[in-house]
Design an enzyme around this catalytic site. Sequence first.
Site, PDB file in Angstrom:
ATOM      1  N   LYS A 255      31.881 120.146  73.117  1.00  0.00           N
ATOM      2  CA  LYS A 255      31.982 120.158  74.582  1.00  0.00           C
ATOM      3  C   LYS A 255      33.153 121.037  74.996  1.00  0.00           C
ATOM      4  O   LYS A 255      34.291 120.811  74.589  1.00  0.00           O
ATOM      5  CB  LYS A 255      32.168 118.738  75.113  1.00  0.00           C
ATOM      6  N   ASP A 260      37.943 119.540  83.930  1.00  0.00           N
ATOM      7  CA  ASP A 260      36.991 118.601  84.525  1.00  0.00           C
ATOM      8  C   ASP A 260      37.623 117.894  85.721  1.00  0.00           C
ATOM      9  O   ASP A 260      38.336 116.905  85.565  1.00  0.00           O
ATOM     10  CB  ASP A 260      36.548 117.571  83.468  1.00  0.00           C
ATOM     11  N   LYS A 267      37.452 113.260  90.705  1.00  0.00           N
ATOM     12  CA  LYS A 267      38.298 112.257  90.066  1.00  0.00           C
ATOM     13  C   LYS A 267      39.525 111.970  90.934  1.00  0.00           C
ATOM     14  O   LYS A 267      39.928 112.817  91.718  1.00  0.00           O
ATOM     15  CB  LYS A 267      38.790 112.786  88.712  1.00  0.00           C
ATOM     16  N   ASP A 278      39.505 118.545  78.270  1.00  0.00           N
ATOM     17  CA  ASP A 278      38.083 118.222  78.173  1.00  0.00           C
ATOM     18  C   ASP A 278      37.309 119.239  77.324  1.00  0.00           C
ATOM     19  O   ASP A 278      36.092 119.210  77.270  1.00  0.00           O
ATOM     20  CB  ASP A 278      37.484 118.090  79.580  1.00  0.00           C
ATOM     21  N   ASP A 337      30.486 113.953  87.752  1.00  0.00           N
ATOM     22  CA  ASP A 337      31.555 113.785  86.763  1.00  0.00           C
ATOM     23  C   ASP A 337      30.992 113.463  85.372  1.00  0.00           C
ATOM     24  O   ASP A 337      31.722 113.495  84.381  1.00  0.00           O
ATOM     25  CB  ASP A 337      32.507 112.678  87.222  1.00  0.00           C
ATOM     26  N   GLU A 339      29.419 115.333  83.450  1.00  0.00           N
ATOM     27  CA  GLU A 339      29.009 116.727  83.231  1.00  0.00           C
ATOM     28  C   GLU A 339      28.913 117.078  81.743  1.00  0.00           C
ATOM     29  O   GLU A 339      28.182 117.993  81.373  1.00  0.00           O
ATOM     30  CB  GLU A 339      29.996 117.676  83.929  1.00  0.00           C
ATOM     31  N   ARG A 341      27.572 115.551  79.168  1.00  0.00           N
ATOM     32  CA  ARG A 341      26.223 115.373  78.615  1.00  0.00           C
ATOM     33  C   ARG A 341      25.268 116.462  79.121  1.00  0.00           C
ATOM     34  O   ARG A 341      24.294 116.791  78.461  1.00  0.00           O
ATOM     35  CB  ARG A 341      25.719 113.959  78.940  1.00  0.00           C
TER      36      ARG A 341
HETATM   37  N1  BES Z   1      35.765 114.086  80.502  1.00  0.00           N
HETATM   38  C1  BES Z   1      35.374 112.833  81.036  1.00  0.00           C
HETATM   39  C2  BES Z   1      35.621 111.682  80.063  1.00  0.00           C
HETATM   40  C3  BES Z   1      37.041 111.228  79.924  1.00  0.00           C
HETATM   41  C4  BES Z   1      37.639 110.478  80.904  1.00  0.00           C
HETATM   42  C5  BES Z   1      37.741 111.495  78.780  1.00  0.00           C
HETATM   43  C6  BES Z   1      38.933 110.037  80.759  1.00  0.00           C
HETATM   44  C7  BES Z   1      39.028 111.041  78.608  1.00  0.00           C
HETATM   45  C8  BES Z   1      39.640 110.330  79.604  1.00  0.00           C
HETATM   46  C9  BES Z   1      33.896 112.849  81.380  1.00  0.00           C
HETATM   47  O1  BES Z   1      33.399 114.058  81.815  1.00  0.00           O
HETATM   48  C10 BES Z   1      33.720 111.872  82.488  1.00  0.00           C
HETATM   49  O2  BES Z   1      34.216 112.131  83.551  1.00  0.00           O
HETATM   50  N2  BES Z   1      33.008 110.788  82.224  1.00  0.00           N
HETATM   51  C11 BES Z   1      32.795 109.771  83.184  1.00  0.00           C
HETATM   52  C12 BES Z   1      31.366 109.343  83.105  1.00  0.00           C
HETATM   53  C13 BES Z   1      30.937 108.451  84.226  1.00  0.00           C
HETATM   54  C14 BES Z   1      30.889 109.247  85.519  1.00  0.00           C
HETATM   55  C15 BES Z   1      29.579 107.886  83.899  1.00  0.00           C
HETATM   56  C16 BES Z   1      33.730 108.617  82.861  1.00  0.00           C
HETATM   57  O3  BES Z   1      33.917 108.312  81.683  1.00  0.00           O
HETATM   58  O4  BES Z   1      34.289 108.041  83.788  1.00  0.00           O
HETATM   59 ZN    ZN Z   2      34.322 115.699  81.167  1.00  0.00          ZN
HETATM   60 MN    MN Z   3      33.624 114.332  83.885  1.00  0.00          MN
END
Ligand code: BES
Ligand code: ZN
Ligand code: MN
Length: 483
Positions: A255, A260, A267, A278, A337, A339, A341
């Site tokens: 990834k 992000d 966020k 990220d 968010d 993104e 996947r």
């Molecule tokens: N890059 C983030 C995941 C992440 C969050 C990694 C905090 C490390 C610390 C990912 O893109 C994300 O935002 N995931 C969301 C998914 C949700 C919207 C279903 C998450 O984990 O909140």
């Molecule tokens: Zn992310």
């Molecule tokens: Mn995200």
Amino acid sequence: MNFELITLNWAAAATTDTEALLVLVPDAEISGADALSQLITEARASGALDNKPGKLLSTWRATGITAPRLVLVSVGEGAAAVRKAVLTGVGAIKSTPVQRLTLCLPPAANAAVVQAATQAVAEASYVYTTTKSKPEPRSLKHITLAVPDALTAELQTSLAIAAATVAGIETAKEWANRPANHATPKLLADAARSLVKSAKTSKLQCEVLGPKEVAELHMGAFMAVAQGSDEPLRFIELRYNGAAKSSAPVVLVGKGITFDSGGISIKPSAEMDEMKFDMCGAASVLGVFRALAELKPKLNVVGLIPACENLPSSRAVKPGDVVTSMSGQTIEILNTDAEGRLVLCDALTYAASFKPAAVIDIATLTGACMVALGGVRHGLFSSNDALATALQAAGEAALDPCWRLPLDDDYAEGLKTNFADVANVAGRAGGAITAAKFLQRFAADFDWAHLDIAGTAWKSGAAKGATGRPVALLLSYLLARAA
Ligand code: BES
Ligand code: ZN
Ligand code: MN
């Protein structure tokens, strides 16, 4: 940093010409009559050196010791204990001007111990300098690892593997630590290209696709994430050809979200800076290729990195938008968010064209995985038990461990939607698993594993920075496959 491995017992270590001597002291009877053995015996008897693992005694110009700086650290048994002791010992000298260090390992050091020690020296002394105006680079340069026993070919090989692993980990750290404006998709692609150019082997190749080529491939999910940013996307394809063309490659998919923000589903601002990390999955792929170039194992590996920014703008993808992925499956983007996947699913579809032996994706995918496993173990998901077992074993061997989580189909219920084939998010519950279930839809045609490194790829707080994980796990897996 360069590393060498020699035979040296404590008597010889006492008179060895080096700037600093770091001695790992096992909890065993000491019988030697040399100055180092005497000093350690006295230090123990007086209570100056506790024999509990991790206890440290640092001295200057000790009697009978040639090295001006002497650091003693009590050590427990096994590679993990050696790693901890070395982290402690090097921690005590890393902010001194010492360039040459001799590290005395305990008796009967095996390959795992040599590897753990080498990697721990690098880990404890690593410094990021790229965006500092007056950098204070790491002073440690020459590391001599010393074992009291005769050297074996196995130990020498383990040192070479460890040195290459260090180079790989530090490549990953460098790119992960760089701020997003110094690590754009274009700069990541340039890094991949120059990695290939500077490799002392013709076994490496790199190809970079831009927006036009990616559009021609119909990577609608990847493009949807990228469309909110003026920074153009890149799709990086690395190849390591270490075996016959007919040998099916392992494909690594990293990834590469270089920043992000969450996009329109933005966020909160607290700690949003950390979303420059990220692209740690992508960085780990670069790191693995850096090490492959050095070790030249007999297998084929492909590295795929979908790289872009996730930003809000008037052109950004909106919650509720439906896009068509490269696989033909339509996706309702309920949360912009989620993104990771989306960029990964198109890369997984693309991966099938290599007729891979296995596909492993590596991603800072979910906060939920961080909640579940913290910063100790990566989340591991796999559709194939043998692949999962091999990755688990590689993680244990490399002290870069993971933990397998389930993929029951019931977890996919929440991804159902009335408006597309699949939604990109389910409810809050089991978030790491539902993300993996989404990816699994795009990985049906090959053996697949997914590493969620959201909790393990970087540290927050005062020690904020990339860990270089899971480069060691991946290398350990690939080298075991090649053997
Ligand atoms: N890059 C983030 C995941 C992440 C969050 C990694 C905090 C490390 C610390 C990912 O893109 C994300 O935002 N995931 C969301 C998914 C949700 C919207 C279903 C998450 O984990 O909140
Ligand atoms: Zn992310
Ligand atoms: Mn995200």
